[in-house]
Design a protein around this motif. Structure first.
Motif, PDB file in Angstrom:
ATOM      1  N   PHE A  64      -7.998   8.183   2.103  1.00 53.15           N
ATOM      2  CA  PHE A  64      -8.516   6.845   1.783  1.00 53.15           C
ATOM      3  C   PHE A  64      -7.403   5.816   1.942  1.00 53.15           C
ATOM      4  O   PHE A  64      -7.577   4.789   2.614  1.00 53.15           O
ATOM      5  CB  PHE A  64      -9.049   6.863   0.350  1.00 53.15           C
ATOM      6  N   MET A  65      -6.247   6.095   1.342  1.00 53.99           N
ATOM      7  CA  MET A  65      -5.136   5.148   1.410  1.00 53.99           C
ATOM      8  C   MET A  65      -4.532   5.076   2.807  1.00 53.99           C
ATOM      9  O   MET A  65      -4.111   4.003   3.248  1.00 53.99           O
ATOM     10  CB  MET A  65      -4.085   5.497   0.365  1.00 53.99           C
ATOM     11  N   LEU A 124       0.822  -1.212   0.000  1.00 53.58           N
ATOM     12  CA  LEU A 124       0.000   0.000   0.000  1.00 53.58           C
ATOM     13  C   LEU A 124       0.857   1.263   0.000  1.00 53.58           C
ATOM     14  O   LEU A 124       0.570   2.224  -0.730  1.00 53.58           O
ATOM     15  CB  LEU A 124      -0.944  -0.003   1.202  1.00 53.58           C
ATOM     16  N   VAL A 125       1.911   1.270   0.806  1.00 54.87           N
ATOM     17  CA  VAL A 125       2.779   2.452   0.870  1.00 54.87           C
ATOM     18  C   VAL A 125       3.499   2.664  -0.459  1.00 54.87           C
ATOM     19  O   VAL A 125       3.560   3.791  -0.968  1.00 54.87           O
ATOM     20  CB  VAL A 125       3.785   2.329   2.035  1.00 54.87           C
ATOM     21  N   SER A 126       4.015   1.594  -1.046  1.00 53.21           N
ATOM     22  CA  SER A 126       4.709   1.759  -2.334  1.00 53.21           C
ATOM     23  C   SER A 126       3.740   2.181  -3.431  1.00 53.21           C
ATOM     24  O   SER A 126       4.090   2.989  -4.291  1.00 53.21           O
ATOM     25  CB  SER A 126       5.454   0.481  -2.716  1.00 53.21           C
ATOM     26  N   TYR A 127       2.520   1.679  -3.409  1.00 51.94           N
ATOM     27  CA  TYR A 127       1.522   2.093  -4.390  1.00 51.94           C
ATOM     28  C   TYR A 127       1.172   3.560  -4.210  1.00 51.94           C
ATOM     29  O   TYR A 127       1.052   4.307  -5.184  1.00 51.94           O
ATOM     30  CB  TYR A 127       0.265   1.220  -4.274  1.00 51.94           C
ATOM     31  N   LYS A 128       1.028   3.971  -2.962  1.00 46.04           N
ATOM     32  CA  LYS A 128       0.696   5.371  -2.666  1.00 46.04           C
ATOM     33  C   LYS A 128       1.757   6.313  -3.228  1.00 46.04           C
ATOM     34  O   LYS A 128       1.445   7.308  -3.867  1.00 46.04           O
ATOM     35  CB  LYS A 128       0.563   5.557  -1.154  1.00 46.04           C
ATOM     36  N   TYR A 129       3.021   5.987  -3.003  1.00 45.17           N
ATOM     37  CA  TYR A 129       4.083   6.848  -3.511  1.00 45.17           C
ATOM     38  C   TYR A 129       4.332   6.640  -4.996  1.00 45.17           C
ATOM     39  O   TYR A 129       4.833   7.534  -5.676  1.00 45.17           O
ATOM     40  CB  TYR A 129       5.361   6.651  -2.697  1.00 45.17           C
ATOM     41  N   GLY A 130       3.967   5.487  -5.522  1.00 47.28           N
ATOM     42  CA  GLY A 130       4.111   5.236  -6.954  1.00 47.28           C
ATOM     43  C   GLY A 130       3.154   6.065  -7.798  1.00 47.28           C
ATOM     44  O   GLY A 130       3.501   6.491  -8.893  1.00 47.28           O
ATOM     45  N   ILE A 131       1.950   6.302  -7.287  1.00 48.24           N
ATOM     46  CA  ILE A 131       0.993   7.106  -8.037  1.00 48.24           C
ATOM     47  C   ILE A 131       1.085   8.591  -7.697  1.00 48.24           C
ATOM     48  O   ILE A 131       0.433   9.415  -8.329  1.00 48.24           O
ATOM     49  CB  ILE A 131      -0.459   6.620  -7.819  1.00 48.24           C
TER      50      ILE A 131
END
Length: 138
Positions: free
Chosen positions: A64-65, A41-48
């Motif tokens: 939300f995240m 979740l953290v990597s996805y958050k910073y990836g987008i």
């Protein structure tokens, strides 16, 4: 909506270890799954983050995240509490049943949040004129 769907699926999969027994045999596997969910979740958050506009306040997507990350962290804490309760003599079947109920409630909650974000939220945006009127000038 696409971002929320992906993060809801990650959160759901990260919460599935609640269905595993709260015993010594599974506690390490459960904690590893929660850690993997948090990291994903953290990597996805910073990836987008590069594809979203940068603003000095937390957006709906940020909150939300963050709530999803907090959910998975809470599941990791619950895992440790359940493990301790079993060691202290609480009947394993009771804890296991409570965990399955909690899993169903969490999945239902995030399904509702996903539907809200995808169907209700886009139809209730403020007009830019209203936003500009509500802002303070510097």
């Amino acid at each position: 909506y696409q971002t929320f769907l992906v993060t809801c699926l990650i959160t759901a999969v990260a919460c599935f270890p609640l269905a595993l027994p709260p015993t010594e045999d599974f506690v390490a596997k459960r904690l590893a799954a929660y850690a993997l969910g948090i990291l994903t979740l953290v990597s996805y958050k910073y990836g987008i983050a590069d594809q979203l506009p940068r603003v000095p306040y937390p957006t709906y997507a940020d909150m939300f995240m963050l709530a999803q990350i907090v959910t998975v962290v809470a599941m990791a804490i619950e895992c440790l509490i359940a493990y301790r309760l079993v060691n202290w003599g609480v009947q394993e079947s009771i804890i296991d049943m409570v965990e399955v109920v909690v899993l169903v409630l969490i999945l239902a909650y995030w399904a509702f949040r996903l539907l809200y974000a995808g169907m209700h939220k886009p139809t209730h945006r403020k007009e830019w004129d209203t936003v500009f009127q509500d802002q303070e000038t510097v």
